[in-house]
Structures are given as C-alpha cells and as structure tokens.
Design a protein around this motif. Structure first.
Motif, short mmCIF file in Angstrom:
data_model
loop_
_atom_site.label_atom_id
_atom_site.label_comp_id
_atom_site.label_asym_id
_atom_site.label_seq_id
_atom_site.Cartn_x
_atom_site.Cartn_y
_atom_site.Cartn_z
N UNK A 96 31.04 100.94 -83.23
CA UNK A 96 32.28 99.98 -83.73
C UNK A 96 32.69 99.12 -82.60
N UNK A 97 31.86 97.91 -83.13
CA UNK A 97 32.46 96.83 -82.48
C UNK A 97 32.21 97.55 -81.14
N UNK A 98 32.53 95.98 -79.66
CA UNK A 98 32.92 96.53 -78.40
C UNK A 98 31.55 96.23 -77.93
N UNK A 99 31.27 96.15 -76.63
CA UNK A 99 30.01 95.45 -75.69
C UNK A 99 28.32 95.99 -76.44
N UNK A 100 27.91 94.97 -76.53
CA UNK A 100 26.64 94.69 -76.93
C UNK A 100 25.51 95.11 -75.70
N UNK A 101 26.05 93.34 -74.39
CA UNK A 101 25.32 93.66 -73.70
C UNK A 101 25.98 93.93 -72.85
N UNK A 102 25.78 94.40 -71.29
CA UNK A 102 26.91 93.80 -69.89
C UNK A 102 25.92 93.54 -69.05
N UNK A 103 26.20 92.65 -68.14
CA UNK A 103 25.43 91.94 -66.94
C UNK A 103 26.76 91.84 -66.08
N UNK A 105 27.68 92.82 -61.34
CA UNK A 105 27.17 92.25 -60.60
C UNK A 105 27.43 93.47 -59.07
N UNK A 106 26.66 94.46 -58.97
CA UNK A 106 26.66 95.86 -57.67
C UNK A 106 27.99 95.26 -56.35
N UNK A 107 28.32 96.45 -56.02
CA UNK A 107 29.07 96.62 -54.78
C UNK A 107 28.33 95.19 -53.38
N UNK A 108 27.11 95.27 -53.47
CA UNK A 108 25.58 95.40 -52.43
C UNK A 108 25.39 93.17 -52.97
N UNK A 109 26.57 93.19 -54.29
CA UNK A 109 25.30 91.89 -55.05
C UNK A 109 24.76 91.88 -55.75
N UNK A 110 24.32 92.94 -55.85
CA UNK A 110 22.46 93.06 -57.29
C UNK A 110 22.91 92.45 -58.70
N UNK A 111 22.11 91.90 -59.06
CA UNK A 111 22.28 92.43 -60.81
C UNK A 111 22.07 93.36 -61.48
N UNK A 112 22.47 92.98 -62.66
CA UNK A 112 22.04 94.48 -63.06
C UNK A 112 21.99 93.63 -64.68
N UNK A 113 21.65 93.99 -65.92
CA UNK A 113 21.60 93.51 -67.28
C UNK A 113 21.31 94.83 -68.22
N UNK A 114 22.51 95.67 -68.90
CA UNK A 114 21.79 96.23 -69.70
C UNK A 114 22.80 96.63 -71.32
N UNK A 115 21.64 96.78 -71.88
CA UNK A 115 22.47 96.95 -73.74
C UNK A 115 23.12 98.10 -73.60
N UNK A 116 23.85 97.57 -74.31
CA UNK A 116 25.68 99.13 -74.04
C UNK A 116 24.89 99.33 -76.08
N UNK A 117 25.00 100.95 -75.60
CA UNK A 117 25.15 101.48 -77.22
C UNK A 117 23.43 101.70 -77.95
N UNK A 118 23.52 102.60 -78.91
CA UNK A 118 22.56 102.23 -80.18
C UNK A 118 22.29 101.29 -80.35
N UNK A 119 22.29 99.88 -79.97
CA UNK A 119 22.19 99.18 -81.10
C UNK A 119 20.70 98.20 -81.46
#
Length: 119
Positions: A96-103, A105-119
């Motif tokens: 219903x809208x909302x994040x499509x992609x999430x970038x 930074x973890x507590x240790x400074x590591x990068x992550x990128x994730x597609x949100x939901x079932x898009x």
C-alpha cells in the motif's frame, strides 16, 4: 506458503497511485554521509541527494519509484564502496505504498540494501 509467493489477502496497488519510497537507515553510533542517486531506464535521474544521517536516524524519501520500469540505485557511504542495485518495478505491486527499497548502515558500519515487500 502461497503458490506464487504472494499472499492473496494483501492488496495489489498500482505504482501510479501508490509510488514506492526509498528508506535510508543509520543504525550505527556515528553520523554518516551518504550520496544517493536513482536513475530511471538508464537515462533520467529521478532522485539524487547528498545527506548526513545522525546516529540511529532514518529518513524516507517519498514517491521515488513512481512508474513501472527499470531503476538503478547507487548509494555511496563516505570512505566506503558504492552499492549499485537494479530493480525492475512492474505496474502492479503488492503493498500500500511505503518503502520500496531500503539502504541501511548497521551498528558496525556495514552496508545493506534490501527490496521491501513483494514488489
């Protein structure tokens, strides 16, 4: 689990009426400088920004992904490598809208990128 992996009880939305967002998260204990660029169909920059995220801060950039097609997302953390993701968004997507992609930074400074939901 559903045969096609999509819960039929979750509404399907049209990108044109519920554009997807870009969420940026800093779970670390230090401020981070980010450079973000989203390019549509390898030709049109639809979002670009240099920003600073405070420790444990989140920001959502709304309606970044506002039409179906191919998006290239480039995120660079100061003093770190660049994440490059490609996402092809269909006309209809689950949510219903909302994040499509999430970038993130973890507590240790590591990068992550994730597609949100079932898009």
């Amino acid at each position: 689990m559903y045969p096609d992996g999509v819960d039929p009880n979750v509404p399907k939305c049209y990108v044109s009426t519920h554009p997807a967002d870009l969420e940026l998260i800093n779970d670390g204990g230090e401020s981070q400088n980010l450079s973000i660029e989203v390019v549509f169909e390898d030709a049109e920059t639809v979002y670009a920004d240099d920003l600073s995220l405070a420790p444990r801060d989140t920001t959502v950039e709304e309606d970044v992904f506002d039409r179906s097609g191919k998006y290239t997302i480039r995120a660079t953390l100061s003093g770190s490598e660049t994440i490059v993701e490609t996402w092809t968004l269909q006309e209809r997507y689950v949510g219903e809208g909302g994040p499509g992609w999430i970038i993130g930074i973890s507590e240790s400074g590591e990068w992550s990128s994730n597609r949100a939901g079932h898009m």
